[in-house]
Design a protein around this motif. Sequence first.
Motif, mmCIF file in Angstrom:
data_model
loop_
_atom_site.group_PDB
_atom_site.id
_atom_site.type_symbol
_atom_site.label_atom_id
_atom_site.label_comp_id
_atom_site.label_asym_id
_atom_site.label_seq_id
_atom_site.Cartn_x
_atom_site.Cartn_y
_atom_site.Cartn_z
ATOM 1 N N ASP A 129 0.775 -1.273 0.108
ATOM 2 C CA ASP A 129 -0.016 -0.017 -0.053
ATOM 3 C C ASP A 129 0.728 1.412 -0.190
ATOM 4 O O ASP A 129 0.342 2.324 -0.020
ATOM 5 C CB ASP A 129 -0.976 -0.089 1.298
ATOM 6 C CG ASP A 129 -0.208 -0.042 2.550
ATOM 7 O OD1 ASP A 129 1.074 -0.217 2.494
ATOM 8 O OD2 ASP A 129 -0.794 0.095 3.657
ATOM 9 N N THR A 130 2.075 1.194 0.078
ATOM 10 C CA THR A 130 3.036 2.192 -0.216
ATOM 11 C C THR A 130 4.199 2.007 -0.945
ATOM 12 O O THR A 130 4.745 0.860 -1.094
ATOM 13 C CB THR A 130 3.584 2.659 1.343
ATOM 14 O OG1 THR A 130 4.306 1.482 1.826
ATOM 15 C CG2 THR A 130 2.357 3.243 2.085
ATOM 16 N N LEU A 183 4.797 -0.484 -8.545
ATOM 17 C CA LEU A 183 6.088 0.206 -8.491
ATOM 18 C C LEU A 183 7.041 -0.134 -7.743
ATOM 19 O O LEU A 183 8.283 0.312 -7.674
ATOM 20 C CB LEU A 183 5.318 1.597 -7.793
ATOM 21 C CG LEU A 183 4.265 2.098 -8.576
ATOM 22 C CD1 LEU A 183 3.400 3.313 -7.858
ATOM 23 C CD2 LEU A 183 4.751 2.721 -9.944
ATOM 24 N N ARG A 184 6.776 -1.272 -6.736
ATOM 25 C CA ARG A 184 7.859 -1.946 -5.854
ATOM 26 C C ARG A 184 8.842 -2.609 -6.839
ATOM 27 O O ARG A 184 10.147 -2.673 -6.538
ATOM 28 C CB ARG A 184 7.332 -2.725 -4.791
ATOM 29 C CG ARG A 184 6.472 -2.183 -3.599
ATOM 30 C CD ARG A 184 7.417 -1.330 -2.966
ATOM 31 N NE ARG A 184 6.877 -1.083 -1.631
ATOM 32 C CZ ARG A 184 7.015 -1.353 -0.418
ATOM 33 N NH1 ARG A 184 7.823 -2.549 -0.236
ATOM 34 N NH2 ARG A 184 6.235 -0.898 0.697
ATOM 35 N N ASN A 185 8.577 -3.238 -7.960
ATOM 36 C CA ASN A 185 9.473 -3.863 -8.863
ATOM 37 C C ASN A 185 10.230 -3.016 -9.796
ATOM 38 O O ASN A 185 11.318 -3.478 -9.818
ATOM 39 C CB ASN A 185 8.658 -4.854 -9.551
ATOM 40 C CG ASN A 185 7.966 -5.908 -8.556
ATOM 41 O OD1 ASN A 185 8.231 -6.284 -7.668
ATOM 42 N ND2 ASN A 185 6.708 -6.315 -9.217
ATOM 43 N N LYS A 186 9.796 -1.909 -9.846
ATOM 44 C CA LYS A 186 10.559 -0.854 -10.951
ATOM 45 C C LYS A 186 10.458 0.499 -9.937
ATOM 46 O O LYS A 186 9.423 1.182 -10.404
ATOM 47 C CB LYS A 186 9.728 -0.907 -12.235
ATOM 48 C CG LYS A 186 10.678 -0.107 -13.210
ATOM 49 C CD LYS A 186 9.882 -0.069 -14.788
ATOM 50 C CE LYS A 186 10.582 0.463 -15.688
ATOM 51 N NZ LYS A 186 10.269 0.712 -16.925
ATOM 52 N N ILE A 187 11.528 0.739 -9.726
ATOM 53 C CA ILE A 187 11.480 1.821 -8.767
ATOM 54 C C ILE A 187 12.002 3.126 -9.681
ATOM 55 O O ILE A 187 11.308 4.219 -9.498
ATOM 56 C CB ILE A 187 12.565 1.881 -7.594
ATOM 57 C CG1 ILE A 187 12.132 0.812 -6.574
ATOM 58 C CG2 ILE A 187 12.738 3.317 -6.935
ATOM 59 C CD1 ILE A 187 13.132 0.484 -5.507
ATOM 60 N N HIS A 188 12.796 3.214 -10.655
ATOM 61 C CA HIS A 188 13.262 4.037 -11.288
ATOM 62 C C HIS A 188 12.345 4.062 -12.760
ATOM 63 O O HIS A 188 12.455 3.106 -13.416
ATOM 64 C CB HIS A 188 14.514 4.086 -11.516
ATOM 65 C CG HIS A 188 15.403 4.213 -10.328
ATOM 66 N ND1 HIS A 188 15.835 5.315 -10.051
ATOM 67 C CD2 HIS A 188 16.169 3.450 -9.657
ATOM 68 C CE1 HIS A 188 16.474 5.475 -8.879
ATOM 69 N NE2 HIS A 188 16.897 4.069 -8.588
#
Length: 327
Positions: A129-130, A183-188
């Motif tokens: 969730d974040t 989004l956790r798997n791809k930060i940039h």
Amino acid sequence: MIQRLQLISQAAALLLLASIVSLTDAFQTAVTKALTSHDPTTKPPSRILPSNISIHSRHYNTFSTKLYVSADIDIDTIKADEARAKALAQRNAQRSKTAQTNQSNSQQQQQQQSQRQSNSNDKEWKFFDTARVHVTAGSGGNGCVAFRREKGEAMGGPNGGRGGCGGTIYFIADNSLNTLAGLRNKIHVKAQPGKNGIGKNKDGQHGKDIYVRVPCGTIVRELHTEKVAGELRTDGETLVVARGGRGGRGNAAFMTHRRTAPKFCEHGEPGAERWLSVELRLVADVGFLGMPNAGKSTLLSSASAAKPKIANYPFTTIVPNLGVCDL
């Protein structure tokens, strides 16, 4: 008179010789006693007389007595050997300690990897969730300095094109998602930059825009200032999180009546770059809260069309489940 003096000198010489002989005998007796005073079955005492030092012989003359003692090694050599042995022992101890540390670290990494692999197959452990994400928009392309060169055209004038605009990054709400695992798997996230302008008034190609899909109810904030950038509530709603840079103008855009042949152009603007804090807010009118195995998931599955995981052990429900019902 002369005979008396000779007798006196001979007597003095004899007395001196006797005193010297008595002193050397006492020294040899002391050394022998020190060497033979300890028990031969035990370790010989240290620092009495090293094994490499030996008494060779005594020579008596009329006027002198000599005691010869020889040593096979030097004290500096002994100290150097002791220091070398000490350094070698410390090095071996450090190597063994490093090997133990590396072994324990490898075991921990194997345990973490096995746990990660076991959790990666469970969909409930993929709920987040974040998330934090770094977005970088594409920079604009540079303008071009070019002039028209054709047969029969003596002064064709400037014809440098503009640079393309950089790609923009959008967040788009998707009703089919319920977690921020993407989004956790791809930060940039980085968009493509724009191409540079070319001659013949040809503009550069624009960078490709990027759309990042997030679940509905996502709140986007700037990470450092905690300022709210926007909120995505409905399906298909978009939010610009990083705008691409504008492309630079070519020399054709700077031509005027007075300046008919400009030899300069503009550089492209850099794209926006920032860290974002993304939070998923689950909106519900009623929430079930209770002890483990109290029947919360059973009640939710009976009152709505939701299908939460139900089992006969505590903490079965790991992620929140949403259901819709008419009251």
